[in-house]
Design a protein around this motif. Structure first.
Motif, mmCIF file in Angstrom:
data_model
loop_
_atom_site.group_PDB
_atom_site.id
_atom_site.type_symbol
_atom_site.label_atom_id
_atom_site.label_comp_id
_atom_site.label_asym_id
_atom_site.label_seq_id
_atom_site.Cartn_x
_atom_site.Cartn_y
_atom_site.Cartn_z
ATOM 1 N N VAL A 290 22.301 -13.343 -2.466
ATOM 2 C CA VAL A 290 22.890 -12.567 -1.383
ATOM 3 C C VAL A 290 22.229 -11.201 -1.277
ATOM 4 N N VAL A 291 22.064 -10.758 -0.031
ATOM 5 C CA VAL A 291 21.609 -9.402 0.270
ATOM 6 C C VAL A 291 22.619 -8.794 1.235
ATOM 7 N N GLU A 292 23.110 -7.590 0.902
ATOM 8 C CA GLU A 292 24.111 -6.921 1.720
ATOM 9 C C GLU A 292 23.618 -5.534 2.112
ATOM 10 N N LEU A 293 23.919 -5.137 3.342
ATOM 11 C CA LEU A 293 23.669 -3.781 3.805
ATOM 12 C C LEU A 293 24.999 -3.199 4.277
ATOM 13 N N HIS A 294 25.485 -2.189 3.564
ATOM 14 C CA HIS A 294 26.735 -1.520 3.903
ATOM 15 C C HIS A 294 26.415 -0.192 4.600
ATOM 16 N N LEU A 295 27.034 0.035 5.749
ATOM 17 C CA LEU A 295 26.814 1.254 6.523
ATOM 18 C C LEU A 295 28.155 1.911 6.841
ATOM 19 N N ILE A 296 28.124 3.225 7.015
ATOM 20 C CA ILE A 296 29.331 3.982 7.374
ATOM 21 C C ILE A 296 29.047 4.740 8.674
ATOM 22 N N PRO A 297 29.334 4.129 9.838
ATOM 23 C CA PRO A 297 29.078 4.808 11.116
ATOM 24 C C PRO A 297 29.888 6.083 11.270
ATOM 25 N N GLN A 298 31.149 6.036 10.807
ATOM 26 C CA GLN A 298 32.019 7.201 10.771
ATOM 27 C C GLN A 298 32.839 7.130 9.500
ATOM 28 N N LYS A 299 33.539 8.197 9.210
ATOM 29 C CA LYS A 299 34.288 8.273 7.960
ATOM 30 C C LYS A 299 35.302 7.146 7.832
ATOM 31 N N ASN A 300 35.892 6.731 8.939
ATOM 32 C CA ASN A 300 36.938 5.709 8.909
ATOM 33 C C ASN A 300 36.435 4.337 9.370
ATOM 34 N N MET A 301 35.114 4.137 9.345
ATOM 35 C CA MET A 301 34.538 2.863 9.771
ATOM 36 C C MET A 301 33.579 2.338 8.716
ATOM 37 N N GLN A 302 33.529 0.996 8.592
ATOM 38 C CA GLN A 302 32.549 0.350 7.730
ATOM 39 C C GLN A 302 31.884 -0.803 8.489
ATOM 40 N N LEU A 303 30.590 -0.905 8.297
ATOM 41 C CA LEU A 303 29.810 -1.990 8.887
ATOM 42 C C LEU A 303 29.030 -2.666 7.767
ATOM 43 N N LYS A 304 29.108 -3.984 7.711
ATOM 44 C CA LYS A 304 28.430 -4.733 6.650
ATOM 45 C C LYS A 304 27.651 -5.880 7.262
ATOM 46 N N LEU A 305 26.368 -5.961 6.942
ATOM 47 C CA LEU A 305 25.524 -7.085 7.328
ATOM 48 C C LEU A 305 25.080 -7.786 6.051
ATOM 49 N N SER A 306 25.154 -9.110 6.030
ATOM 50 C CA SER A 306 24.806 -9.815 4.797
ATOM 51 C C SER A 306 24.111 -11.134 5.095
ATOM 52 N N TYR A 307 23.243 -11.508 4.162
ATOM 53 C CA TYR A 307 22.535 -12.789 4.199
ATOM 54 C C TYR A 307 22.857 -13.543 2.914
ATOM 55 N N HIS A 308 23.217 -14.816 3.041
ATOM 56 C CA HIS A 308 23.591 -15.641 1.902
ATOM 57 C C HIS A 308 22.726 -16.905 1.883
ATOM 58 N N ASP A 309 22.083 -17.137 0.760
ATOM 59 C CA ASP A 309 21.279 -18.347 0.539
ATOM 60 C C ASP A 309 22.065 -19.230 -0.426
ATOM 61 N N PHE A 310 22.625 -20.349 0.088
ATOM 62 C CA PHE A 310 23.494 -21.214 -0.702
ATOM 63 C C PHE A 310 22.784 -22.497 -1.115
ATOM 64 N N SER A 311 22.943 -22.868 -2.405
ATOM 65 C CA SER A 311 22.447 -24.142 -2.902
ATOM 66 C C SER A 311 23.415 -24.683 -3.945
ATOM 67 N N LEU A 312 23.314 -25.989 -4.197
ATOM 68 C CA LEU A 312 24.054 -26.583 -5.301
ATOM 69 C C LEU A 312 23.389 -26.194 -6.610
ATOM 70 N N ALA A 313 24.203 -25.889 -7.620
ATOM 71 C CA ALA A 313 23.635 -25.648 -8.952
ATOM 72 C C ALA A 313 23.067 -26.932 -9.524
ATOM 73 N N ASP A 314 23.675 -28.088 -9.191
ATOM 74 C CA ASP A 314 23.163 -29.380 -9.630
ATOM 75 C C ASP A 314 23.332 -30.380 -8.498
ATOM 76 N N ALA A 315 22.241 -31.005 -8.088
ATOM 77 C CA ALA A 315 22.272 -31.923 -6.950
ATOM 78 C C ALA A 315 23.020 -33.215 -7.261
ATOM 79 N N ASN A 316 23.296 -33.501 -8.543
ATOM 80 C CA ASN A 316 24.080 -34.681 -8.895
ATOM 81 C C ASN A 316 25.578 -34.477 -8.682
ATOM 82 N N ASP A 317 25.945 -33.237 -8.437
ATOM 83 C CA ASP A 317 27.358 -32.879 -8.291
ATOM 84 C C ASP A 317 27.669 -32.615 -6.817
ATOM 85 N N ALA A 318 28.927 -32.317 -6.528
ATOM 86 C CA ALA A 318 29.393 -32.223 -5.143
ATOM 87 C C ALA A 318 29.285 -30.814 -4.571
ATOM 88 N N TRP A 319 29.219 -30.731 -3.252
ATOM 89 C CA TRP A 319 29.543 -29.498 -2.511
ATOM 90 C C TRP A 319 31.052 -29.333 -2.692
#
Length: 436
Positions: free
Chosen positions: A340-369
């Motif tokens: 995961v990569v996250e970018l947290h921004l504060i446009p104003q004191k009472n605001m939060q903006l978060k952009l994130s990218y998630h790369d998901f995979s199975l830890a073991d392909a023999n097992d389930a999602w």
């Protein structure tokens, strides 16, 4: 509606009788949701799947209660909630579970129950900082990854009826607890009714500096339905480890968790582990004060589901909210690799903006999602679940009122397209919350 009126009337009567010692508490949460390509029970656009893949929902939750201070050391808390959802294609029975000869429900909607109903006695036996709490509570700790109800859904995830001893000194604490978790059956109030798991644990918190701490823990979990038959409730195991974090260590921030699990699940041994490693840096002198965070989240999978050992990690009583594993809310801490990569921004004191990218995979392909319990089929050996892109905006209009907007897009990987459904998915949330 009758249940809501009953809660409000009871609160009014009680507050009239004990006005000087009673503090009303509550809130209203209204959320619009638009789903495309999935739902809570199934992934895909096929009309034969459980429910529809394109629900448009209005999700509502009303919470009302009070905190009654009998003396400075004896405090009663009672908070009930009424939840409703309009436009949902899923039915209460879609969340029915069977374990041996027991049937119970874990409905993420539910409609009426108590999130808190307890008494707390402070400075127990005249020891400053020592307290005892008895009754219903959420039992949340840390980032809610190993112990926490999750609160994004209407029914609060795990809720406990428990006894808890707590010792607090300076900004540190040592908590020990024993209790049982309730089911989530919208047709029955859960008080003194059906419990699903038994649990006990020790969770501690020791500050390292102003914004950092280490939190060692050990958690016991046992399924209460042990009759012969199908189901996933028959288990007895321990999960132990620690969390270490710091929100501002010379502008760096980190959040590390390691958890090891041992015991039994059904007739098999249970031996699994998971970890979280996130690190970031906040540029305090730049506009919007960007905080860039890189992380890896791992939960072991099972390379041989047919042998005598379960290696698939399961969080003991942790939340699965999208804030932990992507806002699509289709992953959980089990047979998972997430970069995961996250970018947290504060446009104003009472605001939060978060952009994130998630790369998901199975830890073991023999097992389930794990979220949808789907396996590789037809000789496939795929592990890539997909890539998710999230945009989150939060505006604290004032202390009581908050607005939130979230958009998530999931680009399905080879495991999904070859074994589950050949489509991408997206989700939109618009939410307003008022608390008092």
């Amino acid at each position: 509606m009758k249940k809501t009126v009953f809660i409000a009337l009871s609160l009014f009567i009680f507050s009239s009788l004990f006005a000087e010692s009673l503090s009303p508490t509550g809130g209203v949460r209204e959320r619009f949701e638009s789903l495309d390509g999935m739902n809570k029970k199934a992934y895909g656009d096929d009309a034969s799947l459980i429910g529809r893949p394109d629900d448009t929902l209005l999700v509502s939750r009303l919470k009302l209660g009070f905190i009654y201070t009998q003396t400075p050391d004896i405090i009663y808390t009672a908070i009930g909630y009424f939840a409703s959802v309009y436009g949902w294609s899923l039915d209460h029975n879609d969340f029915k579970k069977v374990s041996g000869n027991e049937t119970y429900w874990m409905d993420p909607q539910e409609d009426f129950d108590f999130t808190a109903l307890n008494v707390k006695v402070k400075n127990l036996v005249n020891v400053r900082g020592l307290s005892l709490q008895l009754g219903r509570e959420s039992n949340r700790y840390g980032d809610k990854r190993v112990l926490g109800p999750g609160s994004w859904g209407n029914s609060y995830g795990w809720l406990w009826d428990l006894a808890k001893f707590s010792y607090r000194f300076d900004d540190n604490f040592i908590d020990t607890f024993y209790g049982q978790t309730k089911d989530k059956d919208k047709n029955h109030l859960s008080l003194f009714r059906k419990h699903v798991y038994e649990g006990a644990g020790i969770y501690t918190h020791f500050k390292t500096d102003n914004k950092g701490a280490v939190e060692p823990f050990v958690i016991y979990k046992k399924g209460l339905y042990n009759g012969a038959g199908n189901g996933q409730n028959t288990q007895e195991n321990y999960t132990y480890g620690l969390r270490a974090y710091d929100d501002d260590f010379h502008s760096f921030n980190y959040d590390l968790t390691y958890a090891k699990a041992n015991g039994t699940i059904k007739e098999k041994n249970y031996d699994a582990y998971g970890y979280v490693a996130k690190m970031g840096y906040k540029f305090k002198s730049i506009a919007l004060k960007p905080n860039i965070v890189f992380g890896r989240i791992y939960a072991s999978g099972d390379d041989n589901p047919h042998d005598n050992t379960v290696k698939t990690f399961r969080t003991p009583f942790g939340g699965t909210d999208g804030s932990l594993y992507g806002r699509m809310d289709i992953m959980k801490w089990s047979n998972l690799i997430e970069n995961v990569v996250e970018l947290h921004l504060i446009p104003q004191k009472n605001m939060q903006l978060k952009l994130s990218y998630h790369d998901f995979s199975l830890a073991d392909a023999n097992d389930a999602w794990s979220y949808y319990k789907k396996y590789n089929i037809n000789g496939n050996h795929e592990s890539k679940l997909g890539d998710e892109y999230d945009l989150e905006y939060k505006w604290h209009y004032n202390k009581a009122l908050e607005y939130q907007a979230i958009y998530a897009y999931f680009n399905a990987g080879a495991f999904v397209t070859k074994n589950v459904a050949d489509n991408n998915a997206q989700r939109l949330f618009l939410q307003v919350t008022y608390n008092f």
